[in-house]
Design an enzyme around this catalytic site. Structure first.
Site, short mmCIF file in Angstrom:
data_model
loop_
_atom_site.label_atom_id
_atom_site.label_comp_id
_atom_site.label_asym_id
_atom_site.label_seq_id
_atom_site.Cartn_x
_atom_site.Cartn_y
_atom_site.Cartn_z
N HIS A 13 0.81 -1.23 0.00
CA HIS A 13 0.00 0.00 0.00
C HIS A 13 0.84 1.27 0.00
O HIS A 13 0.29 2.35 0.19
CB HIS A 13 -0.92 0.05 1.22
CG HIS A 13 -1.96 -1.01 1.25
ND1 HIS A 13 -3.24 -0.81 0.80
CD2 HIS A 13 -1.92 -2.29 1.68
CE1 HIS A 13 -3.95 -1.92 0.95
NE2 HIS A 13 -3.16 -2.84 1.49
N LYS A 23 -9.20 13.36 5.11
CA LYS A 23 -8.28 12.22 5.03
C LYS A 23 -7.28 12.38 6.16
O LYS A 23 -7.26 13.43 6.82
CB LYS A 23 -7.56 12.19 3.68
CG LYS A 23 -6.94 13.55 3.28
CD LYS A 23 -6.26 13.51 1.94
CE LYS A 23 -7.20 13.62 0.77
NZ LYS A 23 -7.17 12.52 -0.15
N ARG A 24 -6.45 11.36 6.41
CA ARG A 24 -5.43 11.53 7.43
C ARG A 24 -4.56 12.74 7.11
O ARG A 24 -4.35 13.07 5.94
CB ARG A 24 -4.55 10.26 7.51
CG ARG A 24 -5.26 9.07 8.12
CD ARG A 24 -5.66 9.37 9.56
NE ARG A 24 -4.48 9.42 10.40
CZ ARG A 24 -4.03 8.41 11.13
NH1 ARG A 24 -4.69 7.25 11.15
NH2 ARG A 24 -2.96 8.54 11.87
N LYS A 75 0.04 14.41 1.65
CA LYS A 75 -1.33 14.65 1.21
C LYS A 75 -1.58 16.15 1.00
O LYS A 75 -2.57 16.57 0.43
CB LYS A 75 -2.33 14.07 2.21
CG LYS A 75 -2.28 12.54 2.28
CD LYS A 75 -3.25 12.00 3.31
CE LYS A 75 -3.09 10.52 3.57
NZ LYS A 75 -3.80 9.67 2.59
N THR A 118 -8.91 6.32 -1.73
CA THR A 118 -10.23 5.73 -1.94
C THR A 118 -11.32 6.78 -1.68
O THR A 118 -12.40 6.70 -2.25
CB THR A 118 -10.46 4.50 -1.03
OG1 THR A 118 -9.98 4.82 0.28
CG2 THR A 118 -9.73 3.29 -1.55
N LYS A 136 -15.09 7.93 -3.45
CA LYS A 136 -16.35 8.15 -2.71
C LYS A 136 -16.92 9.53 -3.04
O LYS A 136 -18.12 9.68 -3.24
CB LYS A 136 -16.10 8.01 -1.20
CG LYS A 136 -15.72 6.58 -0.82
CD LYS A 136 -15.13 6.48 0.59
CE LYS A 136 -14.44 5.14 0.78
NZ LYS A 136 -13.55 5.09 1.95
C1 26Q Z 1 3.01 0.91 10.79
C2 26Q Z 1 3.92 0.70 11.82
C3 26Q Z 1 3.56 0.90 13.14
C4 26Q Z 1 2.27 1.27 13.41
C5 26Q Z 1 1.36 1.47 12.39
C6 26Q Z 1 1.73 1.29 11.07
C7 26Q Z 1 0.76 1.53 9.97
C8 26Q Z 1 -0.60 1.45 10.18
C9 26Q Z 1 -1.49 1.74 9.16
C10 26Q Z 1 1.21 1.86 8.71
C11 26Q Z 1 0.30 2.12 7.67
C12 26Q Z 1 -1.07 2.08 7.90
C13 26Q Z 1 -2.05 2.39 6.88
C14 26Q Z 1 -1.77 2.73 5.64
C15 26Q Z 1 -2.80 3.12 4.68
O1 26Q Z 1 -3.96 3.31 5.03
N1 26Q Z 1 -2.43 3.25 3.42
C16 26Q Z 1 -3.40 3.65 2.39
O2 26Q Z 1 -3.99 2.48 1.87
C17 26Q Z 1 -5.06 2.80 1.00
C18 26Q Z 1 -5.70 1.51 0.56
O3 26Q Z 1 -4.88 0.86 -0.35
C19 26Q Z 1 -4.58 3.63 -0.17
O4 26Q Z 1 -5.70 4.03 -0.93
C20 26Q Z 1 -3.81 4.85 0.29
O5 26Q Z 1 -3.23 5.51 -0.81
C21 26Q Z 1 -2.74 4.44 1.28
O6 26Q Z 1 -2.09 5.59 1.81
#
Ligand code: 26Q
Length: 710
Positions: free
Chosen positions: A355, A543-544, A549, A651, A655
């Site tokens: 991702h 978004k986050r 971003k 995503t 939406k």
């Molecule tokens: C990593 C290490 C320690 C703690 C947490 C994490 C962690 C947690 C969540 C790292 C990444 C995430 C989430 C990432 C994420 O949401 N990525 C997004 O995924 C979407 C679905 O594919 C994409 O549309 C987005 O572009 C992407 O940023």
């Protein structure tokens, strides 16, 4: 079981009175909600019972993800059973507003954002398509924090989503699995075979809670989201310790164990490397695979040689990648298979989605920490790495870089993404552009070795949640215009092309948008006491909060408009409301400062009578799935302005678009494909291409003197 409005009303009143001993007049919204939940659960049990008889022997798909952002479920179930209207009208006749009851449900924040919501959308889609696809994750006691804004700053409050109990989950104590941590490995030669014994380990009991995932339309397809909770194996306390008088030891072991499923880590990739996170990862992987193998064997298939034909395991980002060595462990240590056979089964069972392309977000664990916590899994990874390197040296003798960039154990760390690629049969990116970047840049060495594994699966969203359910007015308009088939098949929405010059349709469309803006305005007024003008343009970025971003770019644009308006109030021809929303990781100082800046700008403009009639900035608190369902339908402009190449897909962009917002965006992630699909009237593109950005990052300066703008 109820079949029409009258029988529903009767059944509902009975539930209130019999089930809860409350009559209608005394019932609170919560009581009313609970009574409806019980009725829906009964309906589900009925369909489950029918389904039991037709239990298929087809392939079972398991989607392993640390995160599932499922959103509220009551309305989702009503829509999928096609009983929303019946229930809404029946309740109205009892003087109950269904919307009040929907507001009672917690929105489980068991994810950070896109990745978690994608997992939930896939569960919905698999159920609809009749795929036996189940989720496997963690039942965090606390989800991602709830965001409050105090004096312009983000303040994090614990998300206690279980405080009133979660009515949709079913605890399955008898399906619990024991997971082993730490200890040491003893080896022994047995009949010419090296056997591994895990000794002196600490054990944790993984107890599953199942949440039903119901198909739209075909109610007998009910899949399962299995979330694991960590408990001690000896019930309430370590009684042996306790009875010996070692009270502190007994209670501290209990809390150490329960910490595993205590809280979801915020996406804060830069501060990775914490032992508890690794514990979480192995915990739900070992529990999930343990239960899959157990139910596989229950079906009476004796040999695990068939495993990969009957079971598919999907790894959502690297977080569940320990599925690979764990399945190897089960096949070798518990089932007595040899390495080669186990490896074939494992690789053919596993598939993996990446991702991100950002190097700092690639998961890695210090070897010492890893070895101590998961000694047997480490040995297996070491052997995977050794064999992989050996095969490489044969094929890529010449290329040291290939060897270096692809090994799993390197520089004192276990590189999780390398394990994922080597141990899966399929590796996908989440948008065409993203997959290209993976193949050509990030994983180019792997692409030379395993080109056949790489493929693209552009993300999607569940249009039944984010359009049909979230935007009932637009849905009705669409159905009146082109019929109902789009509810099953989103591609049917193309038929709307035929109405692009239909004046009456366009007027109704504008009216729906206006009413959705009023609905959002009402909600914001109730929740935050802020007035939004539904006649202004709603320009939205939710978004986050993250540097890539580029919320900051949006802020600078607004500052520019503001400065212009101070000198020339006529420069603003229409009134604009700029809406922001999104959480910042608690340790991400930059992102938190951006939130503060947005709120400071909001105040500044609010107090400036020269512009405050035409310009407004608001930050909406606590953006989550439920908030999104009110925001997407109300947006005029969707901001998708990430630095090209950085947003894997996005995503939210989809939406907003399916709810009729125009997109202002860069050629990043799935925007590229949206651009191809919707044409110039609906998306407005600016900025560098991903190629130009990557060139810029690598070589500095501008890529070519004749830099072409898209
Ligand atoms: C990593 C290490 C320690 C703690 C947490 C994490 C962690 C947690 C969540 C790292 C990444 C995430 C989430 C990432 C994420 O949401 N990525 C997004 O995924 C979407 C679905 O594919 C994409 O549309 C987005 O572009 C992407 O940023």
């Amino acid at each position: 079981m109820f079949t029409d409005k009258e029988s529903f009303k009767q059944a509902y009143l009975m539930k209130l009175i019999e089930g809860e001993g409350i009559n209608l007049n005394d019932a609170t919204h919560w009581d009313q909600f609970v009574a409806l939940v019980i009725l829906v659960k009964e309906k589900m049990s009925y369909y489950r019972a029918i389904n039991q008889n037709s239990m298929s022997q087809g392939k079972q798909v398991y989607y392993f993800s640390m995160e599932f952002l499922i959103g509220r479920l009551l309305l989702n179930y009503l829509v999928n059973f096609k009983i929303e209207d019946l229930v809404r009208e029946g309740l109205a006749e009892l003087n109950i507003n269904l919307d009040d009851l929907l507001e009672q449900e917690a929105d489980p924040g068991l994810g950070n954002g896109g990745l978690g919501r994608l997992a939930a959308c896939f569960l919905d889609s698999m159920a609809f398509l009749g795929i036996e696809g189940h989720g496997n994750g963690i039942r965090y006691k606390y989800g991602l924090f709830e965001q409050k804004i105090v004096a312009g700053n983000q303040v994090e409050v614990a998300d206690n989503w279980l405080k009133n109990g979660y009515p949709w989950e079913i605890r399955k104590q008898n399906r619990a699995v024991v997971v082993k941590f730490k200890g040491n490995i003893r080896t022994e030669q047995n009949e010419g075979r090296l056997t591994f014994y895990h000794e002196n380990y600490e054990q944790v009991l993984a107890v599953p809670y199942d949440v039903p995932i119901l198909s739209y339309e075909n109610c007998s397809y009910i899949n399962n989201l299995r979330l694991w909770s960590a408990e001690t194996t000896c019930g309430e306390l370590d009684l042996v310790c306790f009875n010996r008088g070692e009270f502190n030891q007994a209670t501290s072991f209990k809390s150490e164990v329960e910490a595993i499923s205590y809280i979801l880590y915020p996406d804060d990739s830069s501060r990775a490397g914490r032992e508890l996170r690794l514990k979480q990862e192995y915990f739900f992987v070992a529990a999930g695979l343990g239960s899959i193998v157990r139910s596989y064997k229950k079906k009476g298939i004796n040999s695990l040689q068939e495993f990969s034909r009957r079971v598919a395991v999907h790894i959502n980002d690297t977080h569940p990648v320990l599925c690979i060595p764990e399945l190897m462990r089960i096949l070798m240590d518990e089932e007595g298979m040899g390495w080669d056979e186990s490896w074939n089964i494992t690789v053919n069972t596993m598939s993996f989605t990446n991702h991100t392309i950002m190097p700092e977000a690639m998961e890695k664990w210090p070897i010492d920490l890893f070895k101590g916590l998961l000694p047997r899994i480490y040995l297996i990874i070491e052997e995977i790495d050794r064999r992989f390197k050996e095969s490489l040296v044969r094929k890529f003798l010449d290329n040291e870089e290939v060897v270096r960039n692809t090994q799993i154990l390197k520089d004192g760390y276990v590189w999780m993404v390398n394990l994922a690629i080597i141990g899966s049969s399929s590796v996908n990116g989440v948008a065409k552009l993203h997959t290209e970047i993976l193949k050509e840049e990030v994983f180019k060495e792997y692409n030379r070795i395993f080109g056949y594994k790489f493929n693209n699966k552009t993300n999607g969203v569940n249009h039944r949640r984010f359009l049909l359910t979230a935007n009932p007015k637009l849905s009705r308009l669409i159905t009146d215009a082109i019929g109902p088939s789009w509810k099953e098949e989103a591609g049917e929405l193309q038929k709307l092309h035929g109405l692009k010059n239909d004046r009456s349709f366009l007027e109704q469309l504008a009216k729906v948008k206006y009413e959705n803006k009023c609905r959002l305005a009402e909600r914001v007024k109730t929740k935050q006491g802020i007035d939004l003008d539904p006649l202004s343009i709603f320009d939205v970025q939710v978004k986050r909060i993250h540097a890539y971003k580029r919320q900051l770019l949006n802020v600078l644009k607004i500052m520019h408009l503001y400065n212009k308006a101070i000198n020339d109030p006529e420069s603003l021809t229409t009134s604009h409301t700029f809406i922001f929303g999104g959480k910042a990781a608690p340790g991400y100082h930059y992102a938190k400062t951006v939130i503060k800046l947005i709120n400071a700008l909001s105040q500044k403009i609010e107090h400036d009578p020269k512009v405050n009639q035409k310009l407004k900035v608001v930050f909406l608190e606590n953006f989550n799935v439920t908030q999104g369902e009110f925001i997407y339908p109300a947006a005029d402009i969707s901001e998708q302005i990430s630095t090209a190449s950085k947003e894997a897909s996005g995503t939210g962009n989809m939406k907003f678009m399916m709810n009729g917002a125009l997109t202002l965006g860069t050629l990043d992630g799935a925007n590229v494909e949206i651009n191809e699909a919707v044409g110039k009237d609906n998306i407005f593109i600016f900025g560098l291409t991903a190629e130009q950005v990557l060139h810029y990052t690598r070589y500095g300066g501008m890529p070519t003197p004749t830099l072409e703008r898209v």
